[in-house]
Scaffold this motif. Sequence first.
Motif, PDB file in Angstrom:
ATOM      1  N   ASN A 429       8.706   7.778   0.109  1.00  0.00           N
ATOM      2  CA  ASN A 429       8.210   6.819  -0.883  1.00  0.00           C
ATOM      3  C   ASN A 429       7.496   5.656  -0.229  1.00  0.00           C
ATOM      4  N   TYR A 430       8.020   5.228   0.914  1.00  0.00           N
ATOM      5  CA  TYR A 430       7.405   4.108   1.624  1.00  0.00           C
ATOM      6  C   TYR A 430       5.991   4.461   2.077  1.00  0.00           C
ATOM      7  N   ILE A 431       5.838   5.631   2.697  1.00  0.00           N
ATOM      8  CA  ILE A 431       4.518   6.059   3.175  1.00  0.00           C
ATOM      9  C   ILE A 431       3.558   6.270   2.008  1.00  0.00           C
ATOM     10  N   LYS A 432       4.061   6.854   0.925  1.00  0.00           N
ATOM     11  CA  LYS A 432       3.211   7.100  -0.235  1.00  0.00           C
ATOM     12  C   LYS A 432       2.713   5.785  -0.846  1.00  0.00           C
ATOM     13  N   ARG A 433       3.593   4.765  -0.886  1.00  0.00           N
ATOM     14  CA  ARG A 433       3.178   3.477  -1.446  1.00  0.00           C
ATOM     15  C   ARG A 433       2.097   2.829  -0.584  1.00  0.00           C
ATOM     16  N   LEU A 434       2.236   2.918   0.755  1.00  0.00           N
ATOM     17  CA  LEU A 434       1.219   2.346   1.640  1.00  0.00           C
ATOM     18  C   LEU A 434      -0.108   3.087   1.487  1.00  0.00           C
ATOM     19  N   GLU A 435      -0.037   4.413   1.357  1.00  0.00           N
ATOM     20  CA  GLU A 435      -1.273   5.187   1.180  1.00  0.00           C
ATOM     21  C   GLU A 435      -1.971   4.820  -0.123  1.00  0.00           C
ATOM     22  N   ASN A 436      -1.211   4.628  -1.192  1.00  0.00           N
ATOM     23  CA  ASN A 436      -1.816   4.251  -2.474  1.00  0.00           C
ATOM     24  C   ASN A 436      -2.471   2.874  -2.396  1.00  0.00           C
ATOM     25  N   LEU A 437      -1.824   1.947  -1.698  1.00  0.00           N
ATOM     26  CA  LEU A 437      -2.421   0.612  -1.538  1.00  0.00           C
ATOM     27  C   LEU A 437      -3.757   0.696  -0.801  1.00  0.00           C
ATOM     28  N   GLU A 438      -3.778   1.427   0.300  1.00  0.00           N
ATOM     29  CA  GLU A 438      -5.012   1.538   1.067  1.00  0.00           C
ATOM     30  C   GLU A 438      -6.088   2.294   0.285  1.00  0.00           C
ATOM     31  N   PHE A 451      -5.700  -2.338   6.048  1.00  0.00           N
ATOM     32  CA  PHE A 451      -4.445  -2.239   6.791  1.00  0.00           C
ATOM     33  C   PHE A 451      -3.313  -2.772   5.913  1.00  0.00           C
ATOM     34  N   ALA A 452      -2.332  -1.918   5.607  1.00  0.00           N
ATOM     35  CA  ALA A 452      -1.139  -2.343   4.878  1.00  0.00           C
ATOM     36  C   ALA A 452      -0.083  -2.738   5.890  1.00  0.00           C
ATOM     37  N   ILE A 453       0.324  -4.005   5.891  1.00  0.00           N
ATOM     38  CA  ILE A 453       1.261  -4.509   6.888  1.00  0.00           C
ATOM     39  C   ILE A 453       2.459  -5.133   6.186  1.00  0.00           C
ATOM     40  N   GLN A 454       3.448  -5.525   6.993  1.00  0.00           N
ATOM     41  CA  GLN A 454       4.667  -6.163   6.494  1.00  0.00           C
ATOM     42  C   GLN A 454       5.337  -5.315   5.408  1.00  0.00           C
ATOM     43  N   ALA A 455       5.517  -4.042   5.752  1.00  0.00           N
ATOM     44  CA  ALA A 455       6.199  -3.104   4.847  1.00  0.00           C
ATOM     45  C   ALA A 455       5.515  -3.012   3.489  1.00  0.00           C
ATOM     46  N   GLY A 456       4.187  -3.124   3.495  1.00  0.00           N
ATOM     47  CA  GLY A 456       3.437  -2.993   2.255  1.00  0.00           C
ATOM     48  C   GLY A 456       3.398  -4.234   1.404  1.00  0.00           C
ATOM     49  N   ARG A 457       3.835  -5.373   1.955  1.00  0.00           N
ATOM     50  CA  ARG A 457       3.816  -6.617   1.177  1.00  0.00           C
ATOM     51  C   ARG A 457       2.554  -7.428   1.415  1.00  0.00           C
ATOM     52  N   ALA A 481      -6.350  -7.087  -6.350  1.00  0.00           N
ATOM     53  CA  ALA A 481      -4.987  -7.435  -6.764  1.00  0.00           C
ATOM     54  C   ALA A 481      -4.722  -6.999  -8.207  1.00  0.00           C
ATOM     55  N   LYS A 482      -5.717  -7.170  -9.095  1.00  0.00           N
ATOM     56  CA  LYS A 482      -5.532  -6.775 -10.495  1.00  0.00           C
ATOM     57  C   LYS A 482      -5.384  -5.271 -10.629  1.00  0.00           C
ATOM     58  N   GLN A 483      -6.172  -4.498  -9.849  1.00  0.00           N
ATOM     59  CA  GLN A 483      -6.060  -3.042  -9.936  1.00  0.00           C
ATOM     60  C   GLN A 483      -4.728  -2.555  -9.377  1.00  0.00           C
ATOM     61  N   ILE A 484      -4.225  -3.211  -8.336  1.00  0.00           N
ATOM     62  CA  ILE A 484      -2.899  -2.851  -7.814  1.00  0.00           C
ATOM     63  C   ILE A 484      -1.833  -3.103  -8.866  1.00  0.00           C
ATOM     64  N   GLU A 485      -1.936  -4.227  -9.570  1.00  0.00           N
ATOM     65  CA  GLU A 485      -0.973  -4.544 -10.631  1.00  0.00           C
ATOM     66  C   GLU A 485      -0.999  -3.494 -11.734  1.00  0.00           C
ATOM     67  N   ASN A 486      -2.199  -2.994 -12.055  1.00  0.00           N
ATOM     68  CA  ASN A 486      -2.331  -2.046 -13.173  1.00  0.00           C
ATOM     69  C   ASN A 486      -1.893  -0.625 -12.805  1.00  0.00           C
ATOM     70  N   GLU A 487      -2.041  -0.247 -11.537  1.00  0.00           N
ATOM     71  CA  GLU A 487      -1.831   1.163 -11.175  1.00  0.00           C
ATOM     72  C   GLU A 487      -0.517   1.430 -10.446  1.00  0.00           C
ATOM     73  N   LEU A 488       0.041   0.436  -9.755  1.00  0.00           N
ATOM     74  CA  LEU A 488       1.223   0.685  -8.944  1.00  0.00           C
ATOM     75  C   LEU A 488       2.430  -0.079  -9.452  1.00  0.00           C
ATOM     76  N   LYS A 489       3.614   0.426  -9.144  1.00  0.00           N
ATOM     77  CA  LYS A 489       4.869  -0.262  -9.418  1.00  0.00           C
ATOM     78  C   LYS A 489       5.543  -0.533  -8.077  1.00  0.00           C
ATOM     79  N   TYR A 490       5.944  -1.770  -7.848  1.00  0.00           N
ATOM     80  CA  TYR A 490       6.458  -2.164  -6.547  1.00  0.00           C
ATOM     81  C   TYR A 490       7.370  -3.362  -6.722  1.00  0.00           C
ATOM     82  N   PRO A 491       8.341  -3.557  -5.838  1.00  0.00           N
ATOM     83  CA  PRO A 491       9.204  -4.740  -5.910  1.00  0.00           C
ATOM     84  C   PRO A 491       8.502  -5.956  -5.306  1.00  0.00           C
ATOM     85  N   GLY A 492       8.802  -7.135  -5.828  1.00  0.00           N
ATOM     86  CA  GLY A 492       8.239  -8.364  -5.273  1.00  0.00           C
ATOM     87  C   GLY A 492       6.762  -8.498  -5.580  1.00  0.00           C
ATOM     88  N   ARG A 493       5.989  -8.971  -4.595  1.00  0.00           N
ATOM     89  CA  ARG A 493       4.560  -9.144  -4.783  1.00  0.00           C
ATOM     90  C   ARG A 493       3.827  -8.728  -3.518  1.00  0.00           C
TER      91      ARG A 493
END
Length: 509
Positions: A429-438, A451-457, A481-493
């Motif tokens: 799940n961690y790797i998949k979330r980083l791939e989706n962000l990039e 580059f997704a750093i700091q554990a994807g934060r 940032a708006k597209q990440i909010e609309n497409e992904l679910k993640y803890p924190g920001r």
Amino acid sequence: MDLVYKIALPLVGIVIGWTIRWLYARYQLSSSEQKSLRVKQDAVKEAEQEKKSILLEAQNQIMKERRQLEKENRDRRNDVQKYERRVQQKEDNLDNKTAMLERNQALLNEQEAILANREEKVAEEEVRWQTELERISGLTKDEAKKLIIQSLENEAKHDAQALINKIEQEANLTAEKKARDVIVTTIQRLATDVSTEITVTSVSLPNDEMKGRIIGREGRNIRTLETLTGVDIIIDDTPEAVVISCFDPIRKVIAKIALERLIADGRIHPARIEEVVQKVTKEISQTIYEEGEKVLFDLGIHNVRPEGIRALGRLHFRTSYGQNVLSHSKEVAVIAGMIAAEIGADAEIAKRGALLHDIGKGLETDGDVNHAELGAELCKRMNEDPRIVNAVAAHHNDVEINSVEGILVQVADAISAARPGARRETLDNYIKRLENLEKIAMSFEGVEKVFAIQAGRELRIMVNNDKIDDSKAQILAKDIAKQIENELKYPGRIRVTIIRETRAVEYAR
């Protein structure tokens, strides 16, 4: 003879006396009549004099009224004459103004005619110059207008972005330092241990022969245990162990404790299984209520209804990403209370909302409603403060936050969940979330590297210097940032950082 005298003398006396009285009465009457006559004459004289006086006074009053009336008539005639003179004067002025207006209208008509001629000449000149400008510039009127509008739009965007950057910089100079101080102070005061309780799903056996006793004749023992507890008991080739599988953590705990007691007792049959399961169920129910009361007592929170206490107690047996949910809720309450006290918000509301923010996870439901909505509905039924209801419903941004305390609950939740060791996430799940962000960042034009750093934060994005200028860089960051909010679910920001640099390269030969 003597007798005659005796009789006649009294009679004579009586006659004489009566005569004297008559004469006296006559005299008195005559005197009264004269007196009355005199009084009457005096009254008549007095009345005549009064009459003359009244007549004289009336004549004087009439003369006075007549003079007053004549004076009023004279004043009225004077007023009427003055009014007539003013009216006449106004009429004369009106006639003069009318004549002047007529002259001005004539002049205006002449000016309008001259202006119309000039406008025709200007329009002709404008058409001629426009044709000449189009010939010289090689652009039509619409093309030139579009070019000017685009230039003004770009200039306005640049100015607006510059103003936004200035305001953000000024706000960051004060807000970032204050926020850092509050967070650091809170973390210094926080002394909650990291709790990562893992739900144990296996039960150790004294020997492999116990597996047969658990299964029972024709499997009646294991079927009874599974039916009463609602779990799946897996008995495989694993030596001296059985596995308990169930989505409900409380049922899993009941089955585990009951099975351990049956193994320790050695008497395993359907009647005994039912007896032990019922006893363990009552004990766990009591433990749930006690755990709920304990956390309320530790935090100093009162007046929570029994259904809320039970829901909190159920969180003691539930984990999320390896983190005990009740311990997490307690920690969030402590953090929110500290931050609220530092910034002057309502610490009690913040602490109560933080403790109840995940209470929906302790409710039993068969629907697909998320725990934030379930928790908000439970808080409404418990007549909690509207700010608490909103904080519970909005801590995952499902609804809009309408109070400072709600923001503190969300911040404290992120702090508790994001601390090192507080939660664990599976590697896939961690790797998949980083791939989706990039992948989302690379989908925008002008992006060269991500580059997704700091554990994807944090997301650091390198952009093309020629395609993205300073003003577009800020706009690009907001869009990503708006597209990440609309497409992904993640803890924190997640922090999005755009990096744009100008490189000058030259070679020395």
